[in-house]
Motif scaffolding. Structure first.
Motif, PDB file in Angstrom:
ATOM      1  N   ALA A  75      -5.031  46.332 -84.898  1.00 32.25           N
ATOM      2  CA  ALA A  75      -6.350  45.881 -84.483  1.00 32.25           C
ATOM      3  C   ALA A  75      -6.552  46.230 -83.024  1.00 32.25           C
ATOM      4  O   ALA A  75      -5.579  46.406 -82.273  1.00 32.25           O
ATOM      5  N   LYS A  76      -7.814  46.366 -82.653  1.00 29.31           N
ATOM      6  CA  LYS A  76      -8.141  46.694 -81.279  1.00 29.31           C
ATOM      7  C   LYS A  76      -7.826  45.490 -80.387  1.00 29.31           C
ATOM      8  O   LYS A  76      -8.101  44.353 -80.754  1.00 29.31           O
ATOM      9  N   THR A  77      -7.251  45.748 -79.240  1.00 26.49           N
ATOM     10  CA  THR A  77      -6.993  44.681 -78.289  1.00 26.49           C
ATOM     11  C   THR A  77      -8.285  44.427 -77.545  1.00 26.49           C
ATOM     12  O   THR A  77      -8.803  45.305 -76.867  1.00 26.49           O
ATOM     13  N   ASN A  78      -8.835  43.239 -77.748  1.00 29.61           N
ATOM     14  CA  ASN A  78     -10.130  42.921 -77.164  1.00 29.61           C
ATOM     15  C   ASN A  78     -10.024  41.658 -76.328  1.00 29.61           C
ATOM     16  O   ASN A  78      -9.868  40.561 -76.853  1.00 29.61           O
ATOM     17  N   ASP A  79     -10.115  41.799 -75.013  1.00 32.06           N
ATOM     18  CA  ASP A  79     -10.024  40.610 -74.161  1.00 32.06           C
ATOM     19  C   ASP A  79     -11.423  40.110 -73.800  1.00 32.06           C
ATOM     20  O   ASP A  79     -11.592  39.271 -72.940  1.00 32.06           O
ATOM     21  N   GLN A  80     -12.432  40.632 -74.505  1.00 27.34           N
ATOM     22  CA  GLN A  80     -13.807  40.209 -74.215  1.00 27.34           C
ATOM     23  C   GLN A  80     -14.222  38.992 -75.048  1.00 27.34           C
ATOM     24  O   GLN A  80     -15.209  38.353 -74.767  1.00 27.34           O
ATOM     25  N   ILE A  81     -13.465  38.719 -76.141  1.00 27.81           N
ATOM     26  CA  ILE A  81     -13.818  37.580 -76.993  1.00 27.81           C
ATOM     27  C   ILE A  81     -13.310  36.302 -76.328  1.00 27.81           C
ATOM     28  O   ILE A  81     -12.103  36.124 -76.168  1.00 27.81           O
ATOM     29  N   ASP A  82     -14.223  35.433 -75.980  1.00 26.21           N
ATOM     30  CA  ASP A  82     -13.877  34.133 -75.406  1.00 26.21           C
ATOM     31  C   ASP A  82     -12.809  34.244 -74.317  1.00 26.21           C
ATOM     32  O   ASP A  82     -11.799  33.554 -74.352  1.00 26.21           O
ATOM     33  N   GLY A  83     -13.033  35.114 -73.381  1.00 28.67           N
ATOM     34  CA  GLY A  83     -12.085  35.259 -72.291  1.00 28.67           C
ATOM     35  C   GLY A  83     -10.941  36.174 -72.667  1.00 28.67           C
ATOM     36  O   GLY A  83     -11.143  37.346 -72.902  1.00 28.67           O
ATOM     37  N   VAL A  84      -9.779  35.617 -72.766  1.00 34.92           N
ATOM     38  CA  VAL A  84      -8.599  36.451 -72.994  1.00 34.92           C
ATOM     39  C   VAL A  84      -8.062  36.273 -74.419  1.00 34.92           C
ATOM     40  O   VAL A  84      -7.852  35.155 -74.878  1.00 34.92           O
ATOM     41  N   LEU A  85      -7.893  37.373 -75.107  1.00 37.22           N
ATOM     42  CA  LEU A  85      -7.275  37.330 -76.419  1.00 37.22           C
ATOM     43  C   LEU A  85      -5.765  37.422 -76.191  1.00 37.22           C
ATOM     44  O   LEU A  85      -5.247  38.426 -75.753  1.00 37.22           O
ATOM     45  N   GLN A  86      -5.094  36.329 -76.451  1.00 36.86           N
ATOM     46  CA  GLN A  86      -3.675  36.239 -76.130  1.00 36.86           C
ATOM     47  C   GLN A  86      -2.815  37.120 -77.017  1.00 36.86           C
ATOM     48  O   GLN A  86      -3.197  37.448 -78.123  1.00 36.86           O
ATOM     49  N   GLU A  87      -1.677  37.433 -76.533  1.00 35.56           N
ATOM     50  CA  GLU A  87      -0.758  38.267 -77.291  1.00 35.56           C
ATOM     51  C   GLU A  87      -0.287  37.563 -78.562  1.00 35.56           C
ATOM     52  O   GLU A  87       0.046  38.183 -79.542  1.00 35.56           O
ATOM     53  N   THR A  88      -0.286  36.236 -78.526  1.00 35.08           N
ATOM     54  CA  THR A  88       0.197  35.486 -79.687  1.00 35.08           C
ATOM     55  C   THR A  88      -0.954  34.825 -80.442  1.00 35.08           C
ATOM     56  O   THR A  88      -0.850  33.701 -80.875  1.00 35.08           O
TER      57      THR A  88
END
Ligand SMILES: [Zn+2]
Ligand SMILES: [Zn+2]
Length: 133
Positions: A75-88
């Protein structure tokens, strides 16, 4: 001559890399390795797809996890959803439409004394909002 071949390969690799990454822009859903290999079967061989996925994961543009049936999903790493999409973050697998989405929730990894953690996968199975109506 050798250098020419090298340059040609490099260009086509970049083009393929962009093509694979673009596939993830069509929707925010995760894609399984099997599906990706099938979708690109006319443009590149299996080994190339694997190599591209590895590169995209190393550069943190994609992340992977183990999905249903032990298959590897990306999946695409997206840190735009609700701030930061955590690694876990957990993933949600809808049994009705078969789609898997990233959930923008941080689920910390518990401390496990005397254990070495190599990877973490949280998979939640159910029916998604699109199917639940
Ligand atoms: Zn669904
Ligand atoms: Zn994810």
């Amino acid at each position: 001559m050798l250098q020419y071949i090298y340059v040609m390969r490099k260009v086509s690799m970049t083009k393929s890399l962009v093509a694979v990454l673009n596939k993830f822009d069509e929707s925010n859903d995760a894609l399984s390795v099997v599906r990706l290999v099938n979708e690109f079967s006319h443009e590149m061989n299996r080994t190339t797809v694997y190599r591209i996925l590895k590169r995209l994961e190393e550069s943190k543009k994609l992340h992977s996890f183990i999905g249903p049936g032990g298959l590897k999903w990306y999946a695409k790493t997206n840190d735009q959803i609700d701030g930061v999409l955590q690694e876990t973050h957990p993933h949600f697998h809808c049994e009705d439409c078969g789609k898997i989405q990233c959930l923008p929730i941080d689920l910390p990894v518990p401390a496990l004394p005397n254990h070495e953690i190599r990877s973490v996968s949280y998979l939640i199975v159910g029916s998604c909002g699109r199917c639940d109506d």
